[in-house]
Design a protein around this motif. Structure first.
Motif, PDB file in Angstrom:
ATOM      1  N   HIS A   1       1.337   6.883   5.261  1.00 47.18           N
ATOM      2  CA  HIS A   1       2.147   7.977   5.396  1.00 47.18           C
ATOM      3  C   HIS A   1       3.142   8.091   6.291  1.00 47.18           C
ATOM      4  CE1 HIS A   1      -1.973   9.242   3.885  1.00 47.18           C
ATOM      5  NE2 HIS A   1      -1.495  10.362   3.331  1.00 47.18           N
ATOM      6  N   LEU A   2       3.995   8.984   6.456  1.00 43.08           N
ATOM      7  CA  LEU A   2       5.086   9.316   7.613  1.00 43.08           C
ATOM      8  C   LEU A   2       4.292   9.671   8.784  1.00 43.08           C
ATOM      9  CD1 LEU A   2       7.992  10.335   5.485  1.00 43.08           C
ATOM     10  CD2 LEU A   2       7.684   8.112   6.431  1.00 43.08           C
ATOM     11  N   THR A   3       4.438   8.869   9.696  1.00 45.24           N
ATOM     12  CA  THR A   3       3.713   9.446  11.261  1.00 45.24           C
ATOM     13  C   THR A   3       4.465   8.775  12.151  1.00 45.24           C
ATOM     14  OG1 THR A   3       2.279   7.285  11.350  1.00 45.24           O
ATOM     15  CG2 THR A   3       1.304   9.504  10.441  1.00 45.24           C
ATOM     16  N   GLU A   4       4.450   9.693  13.490  1.00 46.13           N
ATOM     17  CA  GLU A   4       5.144   9.381  14.619  1.00 46.13           C
ATOM     18  C   GLU A   4       4.596   7.967  15.183  1.00 46.13           C
ATOM     19  OE1 GLU A   4       6.869   8.670  18.449  1.00 46.13           O
ATOM     20  OE2 GLU A   4       4.752   9.179  18.147  1.00 46.13           O
ATOM     21  N   ASP A   5       5.363   6.906  15.602  1.00 46.53           N
ATOM     22  CA  ASP A   5       5.002   5.748  16.153  1.00 46.53           C
ATOM     23  C   ASP A   5       3.693   5.774  17.318  1.00 46.53           C
ATOM     24  OD1 ASP A   5       6.122   4.464  14.138  1.00 46.53           O
ATOM     25  OD2 ASP A   5       7.766   3.457  15.670  1.00 46.53           O
ATOM     26  N   ARG A   6       4.011   6.620  18.136  1.00 43.22           N
ATOM     27  CA  ARG A   6       3.246   6.372  19.550  1.00 43.22           C
ATOM     28  C   ARG A   6       2.030   7.397  19.161  1.00 43.22           C
ATOM     29  NH1 ARG A   6       8.451   6.973  22.858  1.00 43.22           N
ATOM     30  NH2 ARG A   6       8.773   8.047  21.101  1.00 43.22           N
ATOM     31  N   THR A   7       2.330   8.931  18.946  1.00 41.49           N
ATOM     32  CA  THR A   7       1.248   9.658  18.752  1.00 41.49           C
ATOM     33  C   THR A   7       0.486   9.777  17.591  1.00 41.49           C
ATOM     34  OG1 THR A   7       2.717  11.373  18.040  1.00 41.49           O
ATOM     35  CG2 THR A   7       2.637  11.319  20.472  1.00 41.49           C
ATOM     36  N   GLY A   8       1.067   9.241  16.396  1.00 41.13           N
ATOM     37  CA  GLY A   8       0.452   9.279  15.262  1.00 41.13           C
ATOM     38  C   GLY A   8       0.412  10.708  14.357  1.00 41.13           C
ATOM     39  N   ILE A   9       1.213  11.624  15.151  1.00 40.01           N
ATOM     40  CA  ILE A   9       1.374  12.851  14.517  1.00 40.01           C
ATOM     41  C   ILE A   9       2.220  12.882  13.031  1.00 40.01           C
ATOM     42  CG2 ILE A   9       1.142  14.099  16.653  1.00 40.01           C
ATOM     43  CD1 ILE A   9       4.306  14.625  16.282  1.00 40.01           C
ATOM     44  N   PRO A  10       1.669  13.599  12.151  1.00 37.24           N
ATOM     45  CA  PRO A  10       2.501  13.490  10.660  1.00 37.24           C
ATOM     46  C   PRO A  10       3.915  13.969  10.681  1.00 37.24           C
ATOM     47  CG  PRO A  10       0.747  15.370  10.389  1.00 37.24           C
ATOM     48  CD  PRO A  10       0.813  14.404  12.114  1.00 37.24           C
ATOM     49  N   PHE A  11       4.933  13.323  10.262  1.00 37.79           N
ATOM     50  CA  PHE A  11       6.107  14.002  10.042  1.00 37.79           C
ATOM     51  C   PHE A  11       6.134  15.038   8.783  1.00 37.79           C
ATOM     52  CE2 PHE A  11      10.276  13.759   7.909  1.00 37.79           C
ATOM     53  CZ  PHE A  11      11.215  14.481   8.918  1.00 37.79           C
ATOM     54  N   SER A  12       5.432  14.367   7.815  1.00 42.15           N
ATOM     55  CA  SER A  12       5.464  15.070   6.339  1.00 42.15           C
ATOM     56  C   SER A  12       4.325  14.486   5.844  1.00 42.15           C
ATOM     57  CB  SER A  12       6.701  15.097   5.806  1.00 42.15           C
ATOM     58  OG  SER A  12       6.656  15.726   4.575  1.00 42.15           O
ATOM     59  N   ASP A  13       3.551  15.374   4.947  1.00 42.78           N
ATOM     60  CA  ASP A  13       2.507  14.792   4.141  1.00 42.78           C
ATOM     61  C   ASP A  13       3.079  14.688   2.561  1.00 42.78           C
ATOM     62  OD1 ASP A  13      -0.309  14.036   3.721  1.00 42.78           O
ATOM     63  OD2 ASP A  13      -0.455  16.014   2.773  1.00 42.78           O
ATOM     64  N   ASP A  14       4.307  14.910   2.375  1.00 47.89           N
ATOM     65  CA  ASP A  14       4.655  14.686   1.086  1.00 47.89           C
ATOM     66  C   ASP A  14       5.014  13.391   0.498  1.00 47.89           C
ATOM     67  OD1 ASP A  14       5.140  17.276   1.106  1.00 47.89           O
ATOM     68  OD2 ASP A  14       7.222  17.474   0.738  1.00 47.89           O
ATOM     69  N   MET A  15       4.690  12.195   1.410  1.00 48.24           N
ATOM     70  CA  MET A  15       4.621  10.807   1.046  1.00 48.24           C
ATOM     71  C   MET A  15       3.458  10.510   1.014  1.00 48.24           C
ATOM     72  SD  MET A  15       6.715   7.588   2.256  1.00 48.24           S
ATOM     73  CE  MET A  15       8.314   7.737   1.545  1.00 48.24           C
ATOM     74  N   GLU A  16       2.808  10.023   0.085  1.00 48.17           N
ATOM     75  CA  GLU A  16       1.512   9.224   0.053  1.00 48.17           C
ATOM     76  C   GLU A  16       1.581   7.890  -0.861  1.00 48.17           C
ATOM     77  OE1 GLU A  16      -2.004  11.634   0.337  1.00 48.17           O
ATOM     78  OE2 GLU A  16      -3.075  10.151  -1.028  1.00 48.17           O
ATOM     79  N   LEU A  17       1.591   6.678  -0.172  1.00 44.34           N
ATOM     80  CA  LEU A  17       1.539   5.600  -0.905  1.00 44.34           C
ATOM     81  C   LEU A  17       0.257   4.979  -0.704  1.00 44.34           C
ATOM     82  CD1 LEU A  17       4.770   4.105   0.492  1.00 44.34           C
ATOM     83  CD2 LEU A  17       4.549   5.641  -1.687  1.00 44.34           C
ATOM     84  N   HIS A  18      -0.278   4.403  -1.828  1.00 38.17           N
ATOM     85  CA  HIS A  18      -1.773   3.629  -2.099  1.00 38.17           C
ATOM     86  C   HIS A  18      -1.228   2.477  -2.697  1.00 38.17           C
ATOM     87  CE1 HIS A  18      -4.650   6.943  -1.762  1.00 38.17           C
ATOM     88  NE2 HIS A  18      -3.578   7.642  -1.796  1.00 38.17           N
ATOM     89  N   PHE A  19      -1.799   1.332  -1.991  1.00 34.10           N
ATOM     90  CA  PHE A  19      -1.857  -0.252  -2.831  1.00 34.10           C
ATOM     91  C   PHE A  19      -3.100  -0.564  -2.784  1.00 34.10           C
ATOM     92  CE2 PHE A  19       1.994   0.583  -0.646  1.00 34.10           C
ATOM     93  CZ  PHE A  19       3.011  -0.104  -1.417  1.00 34.10           C
ATOM     94  N   LEU A  20      -3.636  -0.743  -4.092  1.00 34.82           N
ATOM     95  CA  LEU A  20      -4.945  -1.368  -4.482  1.00 34.82           C
ATOM     96  C   LEU A  20      -4.538  -2.919  -5.039  1.00 34.82           C
ATOM     97  CD1 LEU A  20      -6.067   1.635  -6.701  1.00 34.82           C
ATOM     98  CD2 LEU A  20      -6.628   1.107  -4.133  1.00 34.82           C
TER      99      LEU A  20
END
Length: 282
Positions: free
Chosen positions: A142-161
């Motif tokens: 997901h898109l998150t802030e590097d240090r705090t981990g807070i989400p920038f947006s939940d619109d992107m979600e990438l799964h790798f199986l």
């Protein structure tokens, strides 16, 4: 479950066959269960229904060898999901994933429409090769802030199986979940299907579909045509990569020769043979 083993079972990792099993209207329930097992493992709520945006049709047959046989679906809330099987490593998978994700995300809007209409886009890549530098077979980004981990947006979600990271010798008896689906896709011996189906009843329909297609003459011809194209494409990509690496080694050797370094040092640094380095020097 009665298994039919009179013919060799086709490989469900072939993208044409994968779409026949998971991307047809009659098997929409199979896709829904697979998606829910994927999201469940990532701590996401289950879906109640999906709409197939590009269901399998005869046009998906491998006559158009450049086609991308992915599966695109939309949830009742409007979220978009893209599922793609990758049998061979095409390299630059990170950039390829972002490129197709961005096309899906931007493609939701027509000119003049509000950004508020944009909905979450989920990409699920099923890979027949190891891609990420860890031992997990399921990774989610997901898109998150590097240090705090807070989400920038939940619109992107990438799964790798990543199928190679599964131990197919360990069939999880009595344990449901995504791993059963991935073992089936990896091509586990059909003698172990019964255990997988007991763990995951939704797999029975996928197995029955694969059995049927494996015995269908036309499906086998289409499968083999697609398999040949995929192998040829993989060979060309690997050949181009090796040629690129060789050109890089030659350039390193030329630069080191210009620096006046010993041939033995250049051989070790470039990976070229002594005769190749001497030929360059000459």
């Amino acid at each position: 479950m009665e298994l039919i083993l009179l013919v060799e079972m086709l490989d469900p990792r072939n993208d044409f066959l994968f779409k026949r099993i998971f991307g047809s209207e009659e098997n929409r329930d199979v896709l829904l269960t697979f998606l829910n097992r994927t999201f469940e493992e990532a701590g996401k709520p289950p879906l109640t229904e999906i709409i197939l945006l590009n269901p399998y049709t005869d046009k998906d047959a491998p006559r158009d060898k450049q086609s991308i046989l992915d599966i695109r679906a939309r949830t009742l809330e409007g979220q978009l999901i893209n599922v793609e099987m990758q049998l061979f490593n095409k390299y630059d998978m990170d950039k390829r994933t972002l490129f197709y994700w961005s096309k899906q995300y931007a493609g939701q809007l027509y000119e003049g429409q509000s950004y508020k209409l944009l909905r979450k886009c989920v990409t699920i890549n099923i890979l027949n090769y190891s891609f990420l530098p860890n031992g997990r077979y399921h990774n989610v980004f997901h898109l998150t802030e590097d240090r705090t981990g807070i989400p920038f947006s939940d619109d992107m979600e990438l799964h790798f199986l990543e199928l190679p990271k599964l131990d197919e010798q360990v069939v999880p008896a009595g344990r449901g979940g995504l791993v059963n689906w991935l073992l089936f896709l990896k091509g586990i011996n059909p003698s172990q299907w019964e255990v997988l189906a007991m763990n995951e009843p939704g797999l029975k329909k996928a197995m029955t579909t694969l059995e049927f297609l494996s015995q269908d003459k036309e499906a086998r011809l289409q499968y083999e045509a697609r398999q040949k194209y995929l192998h040829d494409e993989a060979s060309m990509i690997e050949g181009a990569r090796e040629e690129g690496e060789r050109q890089k080694a030659l350039e390193i050797a030329r630069n080191m020769l210009n620096m006046g370094l010993e041939i033995e040092v250049i051989v070790k640094a470039s990976g070229l043979s002594e005769s190749e380095v001497r030929a360059l020097k000459a």
